[in-house]
Design a protein around this motif. Structure first.
Motif, PDB file in Angstrom:
ATOM      1  N   ALA A 162      17.773  25.307  56.526  1.00 12.23           N
ATOM      2  CA  ALA A 162      16.608  24.622  57.060  1.00 12.23           C
ATOM      3  C   ALA A 162      15.507  25.627  57.382  1.00 12.23           C
ATOM      4  N   ALA A 163      14.278  25.191  57.249  1.00 14.41           N
ATOM      5  CA  ALA A 163      13.129  26.070  57.526  1.00 14.41           C
ATOM      6  C   ALA A 163      12.791  26.010  59.018  1.00 14.41           C
ATOM      7  N   ILE A 164      12.228  27.104  59.488  1.00 10.39           N
ATOM      8  CA  ILE A 164      11.763  27.170  60.871  1.00 10.39           C
ATOM      9  C   ILE A 164      10.470  27.972  60.857  1.00 10.39           C
ATOM     10  N   SER A 165       9.507  27.509  61.616  1.00  8.41           N
ATOM     11  CA  SER A 165       8.200  28.172  61.606  1.00  8.41           C
ATOM     12  C   SER A 165       8.158  29.319  62.610  1.00  8.41           C
ATOM     13  N   LYS A 166       7.170  30.174  62.416  1.00  9.38           N
ATOM     14  CA  LYS A 166       6.954  31.291  63.334  1.00  9.38           C
ATOM     15  C   LYS A 166       6.713  30.763  64.744  1.00  9.38           C
ATOM     16  N   GLU A 167       5.959  29.691  64.854  1.00  7.43           N
ATOM     17  CA  GLU A 167       5.671  29.103  66.165  1.00  7.43           C
ATOM     18  C   GLU A 167       6.951  28.602  66.843  1.00  7.43           C
ATOM     19  N   GLN A 168       7.859  28.012  66.076  1.00  4.56           N
ATOM     20  CA  GLN A 168       9.119  27.539  66.640  1.00  4.56           C
ATOM     21  C   GLN A 168       9.979  28.705  67.121  1.00  4.56           C
ATOM     22  N   ILE A 169       9.976  29.796  66.364  1.00  3.33           N
ATOM     23  CA  ILE A 169      10.731  30.980  66.784  1.00  3.33           C
ATOM     24  C   ILE A 169      10.133  31.545  68.066  1.00  3.33           C
ATOM     25  N   LEU A 170       8.809  31.639  68.130  1.00  2.00           N
ATOM     26  CA  LEU A 170       8.147  32.152  69.330  1.00  2.00           C
ATOM     27  C   LEU A 170       8.433  31.259  70.537  1.00  2.00           C
ATOM     28  N   ARG A 171       8.345  29.952  70.350  1.00  2.00           N
ATOM     29  CA  ARG A 171       8.649  29.027  71.456  1.00  2.00           C
ATOM     30  C   ARG A 171      10.089  29.182  71.923  1.00  2.00           C
ATOM     31  N   SER A 172      11.016  29.319  70.984  1.00  3.25           N
ATOM     32  CA  SER A 172      12.421  29.519  71.346  1.00  3.25           C
ATOM     33  C   SER A 172      12.606  30.807  72.123  1.00  3.25           C
ATOM     34  N   THR A 173      11.923  31.859  71.700  1.00  2.00           N
ATOM     35  CA  THR A 173      12.015  33.154  72.386  1.00  2.00           C
ATOM     36  C   THR A 173      11.461  33.055  73.801  1.00  2.00           C
ATOM     37  N   LEU A 174      10.283  32.455  73.944  1.00  2.00           N
ATOM     38  CA  LEU A 174       9.679  32.300  75.276  1.00  2.00           C
ATOM     39  C   LEU A 174      10.552  31.426  76.174  1.00  2.00           C
ATOM     40  N   PHE A 175      11.111  30.360  75.622  1.00  2.00           N
ATOM     41  CA  PHE A 175      11.995  29.486  76.384  1.00  2.00           C
ATOM     42  C   PHE A 175      13.240  30.252  76.820  1.00  2.00           C
ATOM     43  N   HIS A 176      13.785  31.054  75.923  1.00  4.18           N
ATOM     44  CA  HIS A 176      14.970  31.846  76.226  1.00  4.18           C
ATOM     45  C   HIS A 176      14.685  32.844  77.348  1.00  4.18           C
ATOM     46  N   ILE A 177      13.532  33.469  77.314  1.00  7.50           N
ATOM     47  CA  ILE A 177      13.127  34.391  78.382  1.00  7.50           C
ATOM     48  C   ILE A 177      13.036  33.643  79.710  1.00  7.50           C
ATOM     49  N   GLN A 178      12.472  32.448  79.664  1.00  7.71           N
ATOM     50  CA  GLN A 178      12.328  31.644  80.876  1.00  7.71           C
ATOM     51  C   GLN A 178      13.690  31.220  81.420  1.00  7.71           C
ATOM     52  N   ILE A 179      14.587  30.769  80.551  1.00  3.78           N
ATOM     53  CA  ILE A 179      15.924  30.336  80.965  1.00  3.78           C
ATOM     54  C   ILE A 179      16.685  31.486  81.633  1.00  3.78           C
ATOM     55  N   LYS A 180      16.528  32.681  81.090  1.00  2.00           N
ATOM     56  CA  LYS A 180      17.211  33.858  81.641  1.00  2.00           C
ATOM     57  C   LYS A 180      16.507  34.389  82.883  1.00  2.00           C
ATOM     58  N   ARG A 181      15.383  33.776  83.238  1.00  2.00           N
ATOM     59  CA  ARG A 181      14.588  34.171  84.412  1.00  2.00           C
ATOM     60  C   ARG A 181      14.153  35.631  84.344  1.00  2.00           C
ATOM     61  N   CYS A 182      13.673  35.989  83.165  1.00  2.68           N
ATOM     62  CA  CYS A 182      13.235  37.362  82.929  1.00  2.68           C
ATOM     63  C   CYS A 182      11.719  37.460  82.981  1.00  2.68           C
ATOM     64  N   GLU A 183      11.251  38.684  83.146  1.00  2.00           N
ATOM     65  CA  GLU A 183       9.822  38.974  83.137  1.00  2.00           C
ATOM     66  C   GLU A 183       9.518  39.871  81.945  1.00  2.00           C
ATOM     67  N   TYR A 184       8.282  39.806  81.467  1.00  2.00           N
ATOM     68  CA  TYR A 184       7.873  40.719  80.409  1.00  2.00           C
ATOM     69  C   TYR A 184       6.401  41.053  80.572  1.00  2.00           C
ATOM     70  N   ILE A 185       6.038  42.286  80.163  1.00  5.54           N
ATOM     71  CA  ILE A 185       4.647  42.712  80.302  1.00  5.54           C
ATOM     72  C   ILE A 185       4.053  43.178  78.977  1.00  5.54           C
ATOM     73  N   ASP A 186       4.864  43.278  77.960  1.00  4.36           N
ATOM     74  CA  ASP A 186       4.362  43.747  76.678  1.00  4.36           C
ATOM     75  C   ASP A 186       4.441  42.633  75.640  1.00  4.36           C
ATOM     76  N   ASP A 187       4.363  42.976  74.394  1.00  2.00           N
ATOM     77  CA  ASP A 187       4.382  41.972  73.330  1.00  2.00           C
ATOM     78  C   ASP A 187       5.801  41.679  72.855  1.00  2.00           C
ATOM     79  N   PHE A 188       6.739  41.731  73.758  1.00  2.00           N
ATOM     80  CA  PHE A 188       8.141  41.524  73.433  1.00  2.00           C
ATOM     81  C   PHE A 188       8.406  40.206  72.684  1.00  2.00           C
ATOM     82  N   PRO A 189       7.927  39.056  73.167  1.00  2.00           N
ATOM     83  CA  PRO A 189       8.209  37.808  72.436  1.00  2.00           C
ATOM     84  C   PRO A 189       7.686  37.829  70.993  1.00  2.00           C
ATOM     85  N   GLU A 190       6.515  38.384  70.802  1.00  2.00           N
ATOM     86  CA  GLU A 190       5.932  38.449  69.466  1.00  2.00           C
ATOM     87  C   GLU A 190       6.722  39.399  68.567  1.00  2.00           C
TER      88      GLU A 190
END
Length: 91
Positions: free
Chosen positions: A4-32
């Motif tokens: 199945a295909a997945i878009s760049k936006e979906q991957i980014l949203r999943s990454t940001l959601f994962h960071i939020q679920i883990k209650r993590c902080e970030y200051i650089d371009d880590f999600p991107e």
């Protein structure tokens, strides 16, 4: 793996959601940066195996794991994110 295909936006949203679920902080371009690695490792046959991706993920230049060292470890974070994105691709 999955075809199945997945878009760049979906991957980014999943990454940001994962960071939020883990209650993590970030200051650089880590999600991107993570999104970019996943996007490059997904081809017409689907997502590559985690073992084929982890070296590229671990090489991301970031302070993310230093900032969140009490909350998350690299292996656990990337493996569970990989599983989250693989699950999203299978829908």
């Amino acid at each position: 793996m999955e075809s199945a295909a997945i878009s760049k936006e979906q991957i980014l949203r999943s990454t940001l959601f994962h960071i939020q679920i883990k209650r993590c902080e970030y200051i650089d371009d880590f999600p991107e940066a993570v999104t970019s690695v996943f996007e490059k490792m997904i081809d017409e046959n689907g997502m590559k195996k985690y073992d084929d991706m982890k070296r590229r993920l671990y090489r991301i230049d970031t302070n993310f794991f230093k900032i969140n060292e009490d909350k998350v470890k690299k292996r656990g974070f990337f493996l569970s994110l990989y599983e989250r994105i693989a699950k999203a691709m299978s829908r």
